[in-house]
Design a protein around this motif. Sequence first.
Motif, short mmCIF file in Angstrom:
data_model
loop_
_atom_site.label_atom_id
_atom_site.label_comp_id
_atom_site.label_asym_id
_atom_site.label_seq_id
_atom_site.Cartn_x
_atom_site.Cartn_y
_atom_site.Cartn_z
N ASP A 20 0.86 -1.18 0.00
CA ASP A 20 0.00 0.00 0.00
C ASP A 20 0.90 1.22 0.00
OD1 ASP A 20 -1.86 1.96 0.29
OD2 ASP A 20 -2.46 1.42 2.33
N ASP A 21 0.91 1.94 -1.11
CA ASP A 21 1.87 3.03 -1.27
C ASP A 21 1.35 4.37 -0.75
OD1 ASP A 21 3.76 1.43 -2.42
OD2 ASP A 21 3.06 1.77 -4.47
N GLN A 22 0.20 4.40 -0.07
CA GLN A 22 -0.35 5.68 0.36
C GLN A 22 0.58 6.42 1.31
OE1 GLN A 22 -4.06 5.51 2.50
NE2 GLN A 22 -4.44 7.70 2.29
N TYR A 23 1.08 5.71 2.33
CA TYR A 23 1.97 6.37 3.29
C TYR A 23 3.25 6.83 2.62
CZ TYR A 23 4.53 7.20 7.65
OH TYR A 23 5.25 7.78 8.67
N ASN A 24 3.86 5.96 1.83
CA ASN A 24 5.11 6.33 1.16
C ASN A 24 4.89 7.43 0.12
OD1 ASN A 24 6.53 4.48 2.66
ND2 ASN A 24 6.48 2.88 1.12
N GLU A 25 3.69 7.46 -0.47
CA GLU A 25 3.39 8.52 -1.43
C GLU A 25 3.32 9.88 -0.72
OE1 GLU A 25 -0.08 9.84 -4.66
OE2 GLU A 25 -0.19 7.91 -3.65
N ILE A 26 2.72 9.89 0.49
CA ILE A 26 2.67 11.12 1.27
C ILE A 26 4.09 11.57 1.62
CG2 ILE A 26 1.96 12.12 3.48
CD1 ILE A 26 -0.50 10.35 3.38
N LEU A 27 4.94 10.62 2.00
CA LEU A 27 6.33 10.95 2.30
C LEU A 27 7.03 11.55 1.09
CD1 LEU A 27 7.56 7.88 4.39
CD2 LEU A 27 6.52 10.00 5.21
N PHE A 28 6.86 10.91 -0.06
CA PHE A 28 7.54 11.35 -1.27
C PHE A 28 7.10 12.75 -1.68
CE2 PHE A 28 7.57 11.81 -5.91
CZ PHE A 28 8.91 11.59 -6.18
N GLU A 29 5.78 12.98 -1.74
CA GLU A 29 5.26 14.27 -2.19
C GLU A 29 5.64 15.38 -1.22
OE1 GLU A 29 3.97 14.90 -5.02
OE2 GLU A 29 3.71 12.86 -5.77
N THR A 30 5.54 15.11 0.08
CA THR A 30 5.84 16.15 1.06
C THR A 30 7.33 16.45 1.11
OG1 THR A 30 3.97 15.36 2.39
CG2 THR A 30 5.52 16.87 3.45
N PHE A 31 8.15 15.41 1.09
CA PHE A 31 9.60 15.60 1.14
C PHE A 31 10.09 16.42 -0.04
CE2 PHE A 31 13.94 14.28 0.09
CZ PHE A 31 14.58 14.45 1.31
N ASN A 32 9.49 16.23 -1.19
CA ASN A 32 9.91 16.94 -2.40
C ASN A 32 9.16 18.24 -2.63
OD1 ASN A 32 11.94 15.16 -3.97
ND2 ASN A 32 10.35 13.70 -3.39
N LEU B 251 13.45 5.76 -2.36
CA LEU B 251 12.20 6.48 -2.59
C LEU B 251 12.42 7.99 -2.71
CD1 LEU B 251 9.01 6.47 -2.62
CD2 LEU B 251 9.16 6.80 -0.13
N LEU B 252 13.24 8.54 -1.80
CA LEU B 252 13.41 9.99 -1.73
C LEU B 252 14.59 10.49 -2.55
CD1 LEU B 252 12.77 10.41 2.11
CD2 LEU B 252 11.11 10.52 0.24
N GLY B 253 15.44 9.56 -3.02
CA GLY B 253 16.56 9.96 -3.86
C GLY B 253 17.69 10.61 -3.08
N ILE B 254 17.94 10.15 -1.84
CA ILE B 254 19.00 10.70 -1.02
C ILE B 254 19.87 9.57 -0.47
CG2 ILE B 254 17.73 12.77 -0.36
CD1 ILE B 254 16.96 11.41 2.23
N PRO B 255 21.12 9.85 -0.11
CA PRO B 255 22.00 8.79 0.43
C PRO B 255 21.51 8.30 1.79
CG PRO B 255 23.06 10.93 0.58
CD PRO B 255 21.83 11.13 -0.23
N PRO B 256 21.22 7.01 1.94
CA PRO B 256 20.64 6.51 3.19
C PRO B 256 21.57 6.59 4.38
CG PRO B 256 21.19 4.69 1.73
CD PRO B 256 21.39 5.94 0.94
N ILE B 257 22.88 6.56 4.17
CA ILE B 257 23.82 6.59 5.30
C ILE B 257 24.08 8.02 5.76
CG2 ILE B 257 26.17 6.05 6.03
CD1 ILE B 257 26.15 3.66 4.20
#
Length: 397
Positions: free
Chosen positions: A261-273, A309-315
């Motif tokens: 269910d991509d709803q939560y991750n979609e909210i993260l993606f749209e808000t972060f960007n 998902l967000l296109g940033i370095p995880p470490i």
Amino acid sequence: MGGGSRPSDHLPPELADEAETSSTSSSISDYHPDDSPLSVSSGITESITDTSEEESAAGDSRRWCKAYFDVLRSYRNSDERAGVLRDAKDLILRHKPGDWIEEVGGTTAGDYEVPDAITLLLVGPRGSGKSTLVNRITRVFDDDFSAPDRAQVSHNLSATGGTCFLQEYMIPRKSKSLCVYDTRSLSTNLPHNFRLLQRWMTRGVSHGEMVIRDSDDFVTRKNIKSMRRQGLLSPCKRRIVNFVIFVVDGLSVLKSMDAKDDQYNEILFETFNYPFLSFKDNKPAVVVTHGDELSLSERAIIRTRLGELLGIPPIKQIFDIPGTSEFDTELAIVDMLRYSIEHADRNLAFNQSYLFEGQRIFHWIMERLQDYDVILEVVIISLCIIILCLRGIENLI
């Protein structure tokens, strides 16, 4: 953050065995992406055909595996950094706004608007753990584990509205150089979130300011207004946000992956960007909470997934707050604050005072006069002034 433990029942079968052994540093050091099957990521085929589509999928899987194991190995390095933790804390405590300005492009520190205090804004969905993060940060820098919590933590969001007023917390308590702002959680309505975020990022934030979303119903609005005990005029200073810390609930990310269910991750993606949260090319730092309810392997999966998902370095840009180990928690918080403060200093706005603006205009005029005949320029400017005066007189008549 929070309490309790949970099994790794939602992990892909191929990672279940590794999750049991990855809790020790010795086992982490044995991992290598080339030694693991491509089935680390669910849905990867065991044999790769010659088709370009499958080759592309295999390449993505290798990259995912490498990122995953790099994150997993990074937890092992925490013990090696024990000696520099105190120095890093002292560096943050000694920091004054503008200390880490990079004088590039011929600029000097005087060309920037240096605030009285660096302001970090916590942003995150409902139940992400922003208030708990404030309390953990306070304990790291106050060194007083017996002190009561500063931020009110909501343990039952269905019974409470969570944080409804902007709350400013100086870090540490008596500091005047660094403050963290706890905010009301984001809703599932993205346009309403964006209007709220844009207001904070453009107009600034003020301690005790009431936060009402466009999506709030009449009862919610009435309840929030009734909780306000002070008048419309507030003595609190309005602060410009210097950097954003995006707080994410690791459990919700994992559940979203498990349920597909991509709803939560979609909210993260749209808000972060959302552009207003970025400072030029610099996007917010990300903090993953509720680590005490996750296994080490799950935490590594979440950081890898968020980085993808967000296109940033995880470490380097995603900070995992474990919650179980005081040392690891302290290390993650210090790393997160160092990253945020340094980027806040680097992205301070240019000084827009009248003196600076007048100097810029004067230099522009001088450059123009050097390119053209001085007499011609003076004549043109004089004619323009005369025309403007005649129009003004005509309007008055």
